[in-house]
Scaffold this motif. Structure first.
Motif, short mmCIF file in Angstrom:
data_model
loop_
_atom_site.label_atom_id
_atom_site.label_comp_id
_atom_site.label_asym_id
_atom_site.label_seq_id
_atom_site.Cartn_x
_atom_site.Cartn_y
_atom_site.Cartn_z
N SER A 2 12.43 -5.02 -17.52
CA SER A 2 13.75 -5.55 -17.19
C SER A 2 14.77 -4.64 -17.83
N ASN A 4 18.82 -3.06 -17.19
CA ASN A 4 20.04 -3.11 -16.41
C ASN A 4 20.20 -1.77 -15.69
N LYS A 5 20.22 -1.82 -14.35
CA LYS A 5 20.19 -0.59 -13.55
C LYS A 5 21.41 0.29 -13.79
N GLU A 6 22.56 -0.37 -13.92
CA GLU A 6 23.79 0.38 -14.12
C GLU A 6 23.77 1.09 -15.48
N SER A 7 23.35 0.37 -16.51
CA SER A 7 23.26 0.99 -17.84
C SER A 7 22.30 2.16 -17.81
N TYR A 8 21.16 1.96 -17.14
CA TYR A 8 20.19 3.05 -17.04
C TYR A 8 20.82 4.26 -16.38
N ASN B 115 23.27 -5.61 -22.97
CA ASN B 115 23.79 -4.94 -21.79
C ASN B 115 22.81 -3.90 -21.23
N GLU B 119 20.18 -8.00 -16.28
CA GLU B 119 20.74 -7.70 -14.95
C GLU B 119 21.68 -8.85 -14.62
N ARG B 120 22.96 -8.53 -14.56
CA ARG B 120 23.97 -9.56 -14.34
C ARG B 120 23.75 -10.28 -13.00
N ALA B 122 21.48 -12.27 -12.15
CA ALA B 122 20.08 -12.50 -11.77
C ALA B 122 19.54 -13.78 -12.40
N GLN B 124 19.13 -14.54 -15.53
CA GLN B 124 18.19 -14.29 -16.63
C GLN B 124 18.56 -15.08 -17.88
#
Lengths: 397, 397
Positions: A2, A4-8, B115, B119-120, B122, B124
């Motif tokens: 899990s 965060n795609k944006e942070s990645y 952060n 995942e915002r 979602a 979680q």
């Protein structure tokens, strides 16, 4: 997994400016620091004033518990008072410490400001004047708004007020301006800002909510030849000012700056709470305590403009003689130079092959230019001239 | 007006701990500092070690450009190496500088970590062990997850692993633990953590994604009577550690700490990028540069446990003699005291009328207790005893 795609994505892509600087550092280690001309970063080469060192030494005589303890979230009252008093002296205002929220630099100030005003998921927009500092978009999007790029006037690089008027709509919560400007070095004139203010007032009436003007001013003290850098809150009431001592006191690594909600802002009281709450929820407990005390002593220390002025002259004289086109810089420490071909990245690669490291303009939201940061040593500028000549000649000039 | 409602609420409500401290400061100004017994804040009264001052003085001999310049976003390699080497010596690990991301303290480390993984939108969840530091909920919710409170074991205040197993579901991205614990002062035993790890492994398998364990450890160095504070990543692979020097080096105002993604974490490489990206998008450019250098010199400085131990003994002996019930603290510098009536706020008000300022337990997500921070002067503890006696007597004991 899990993640965060944006942070990645932000972490994996990095800032291209920092990538170039990292390449430059590695290249210097390889062939010698004097053979690589790194104009990428906005890391001042002018040392912090001696008063900063004296102030730190004086602070060390306080009890460590007092010196290094938590400060109020908004900052030490004495530090906020020093800043407010300084602004009041300079701009004939009547700000109080309560109008100021000290931050970990301008990046924090901007991130906090966007998080204070943007309602996530409401489809809001923030307009920026392109070309612009690329992290603006990161902070705006992270707060939940869309970053709308409005190109500056193609000739003067002032705000294109007509284009801005077209871009503003009922979803616009704020317009962000940065003068003296990174990356162009332009300074917005009083008239230009007054025209913008008129549009913002009209749009605020039309849409029934204020369109805030966020003035990001880390380069305020770096302006040349007596050009006026107007005090934006005196031109438009619903302004929020973000500031940093990274450039004026050459303290970029220490992370000290502020958000000012002027007492003339019609939403002042609500914004003061929202700024404090945004700082809290993002995890900014307080600005670094020792450097809050440095502000008390150094808030009015003059910035060593002479060093930047000397660099500016050497760089513009040199490039001018070689036939480069550029925007005459009025402030900050960047020269906005026209690439010698439409593709700024191809131009950058050719420059890099000659050990010249400007930043291609696509990093700033437009094409056909490069940014040359002259917050470097004078020797770097003088030493780079043969490479700039070779670069020009390689284009058959 | 366009204001982010959540930011406004966080700013307008403030943290109740800080409210109490502000009341205490005003009250001290009114009736004298020695007549108010403020146990509200976690602001260490133990001074930073002398080595911190020496380190700052030494750093001032560097060129200001080098000293105060931007560092890499993750921190100076030399500072990260000092931290990694120290961890490796103490915990027999093999961490490298690349596993560490220096931050503006533990609040930043936590905010960045949430952060990085949440995942915002979602749905979680992050589970915390209640009672808990109230800002956890703020940071978790701001990252876009729900904060699920799982009460600690009512007798031992260890993690109630069965209750945790019930709370974890397919939406759970992480469990947050804090040992030595604020506000209770408990230290989770190796066995307790191993039982938690077994559940996390089982749930990770069941739901097909790792449930991360976030270990918030600002009180790691403050543990009494030889109690073991186990190294959590050695017990559970998918751990992320957040640390701060606020308590161990008494530098809370300077904002210096770190996030460690251990090289044993199965998602290590992705998490390292996501942490860097989260730091970037929140506006943390780098940790304060001067205090990064302080870490190089002071990372292994011993914490002055003796002062806290003396306070702990005076406080527990005194309250014990008066007949108060409390949880025997094994670490940190908080005593968790049973309120003398079910409503902790009524109890707090009666305490306040006697100039005693603990923090009511509803701030930490439960009822019937108060937190007494003993990171104060010894005199404050001794001087407060008559007031504690009167408080007890007022309940007819």
């Amino acid at each position: 997994m899990s993640i965060n795609k944006e942070s990645y994505a932000y972490g994996a892509s990095k800032s291209s400016i920092r990538e170039i600087a990292a390449w430059g550092a590695a290249r210097k280690a390889e062939i010698g620091a004097d053979k690589v001309f790194d104009f990428s970063l906005g890391n001042p080469n002018v040392p912090a004033p001696m008063a900063v060192r004296s102030s730190i030494e004086r602070a060390l005589d306080l009890s460590p518990v007092e010196l290094h303890g938590y400060t109020p979230a908004a900052g030490l009252p004495v530090a906020r008072k020093a800043v407010a008093d300084s602004l009041n002296r300079r701009f004939h205002t009547s700000y109080s410490p309560a109008d100021l929220y000290l931050t970990c630099g301008a990046a924090a100030a901007l991130s906090i400001t966007f998080n204070a005003i943007v309602e996530r998921g409401a489809g809001q927009e923030v307009c920026v004047v392109a070309p612009y500092f690329p992290e603006y978009k990161v902070f705006i999007e992270n707060a939940g708004a869309r970053c709308v790029e409005v190109m500056a006037d193609a000739d003067t690089f002032q705000i294109d007020v007509a284009a801005m008027a077209q871009a503003i709509n009922e979803r616009t919560v704020a317009v962000l301006v940065n003068s003296p400007n990174n990356p162009v070095g332009s300074v917005y004139s009083r008239q230009n800002l007054e025209e913008l203010a008129a549009v913002l007032r009209e749009k605020s009436r039309e849409f029934g909510h204020p369109v805030y003007l966020i003035s990001d001013e880390p380069y305020r003290e770096i302006a040349y030849a007596g050009v006026e850098v107007p005090w934006v809150p005196s031109i438009y009431d619903a302004t929020i000012v973000c500031y940093s001592y990274s450039k004026s006191l050459s303290l970029p690594g220490e992370r000290i700056g502020w958000v000012l909600v002027p007492n003339t802002n019609p939403d002042h009281d609500d914004l003061v709470f929202a700024v404090a709450g945004a700082g809290r929820k993002l995890g900014f407990v307080c600005a670094p305590a020792l450097f809050q005390r440095v502000l008390v002593d150094c808030v009015d220390e003059p910035t060593d403009i002479a060093a930047y002025e000397r660099n500016r002259k050497a760089l513009t004289d040199g490039l001018s003689e070689l036939g480069y086109e550029y925007v005459e810089p009025q402030g900050a420490f960047y020269l906005w130079v026209k690439a010698l071909e439409p593709d700024e990245n191809a131009f950058f690669e050719r420059a890099r092959s000659l050990e010249l490291l400007p930043v291609p303009s696509d990093s700033f939201g437009c094409h056909g230019w490069v940014r040359v940061g002259y917050c470097v040593s004078f020797d770097t500028i003088v030493g780079s001239m043969p490479a700039w000549r070779k670069l020009k000649e390689s284009y058959g000039a």
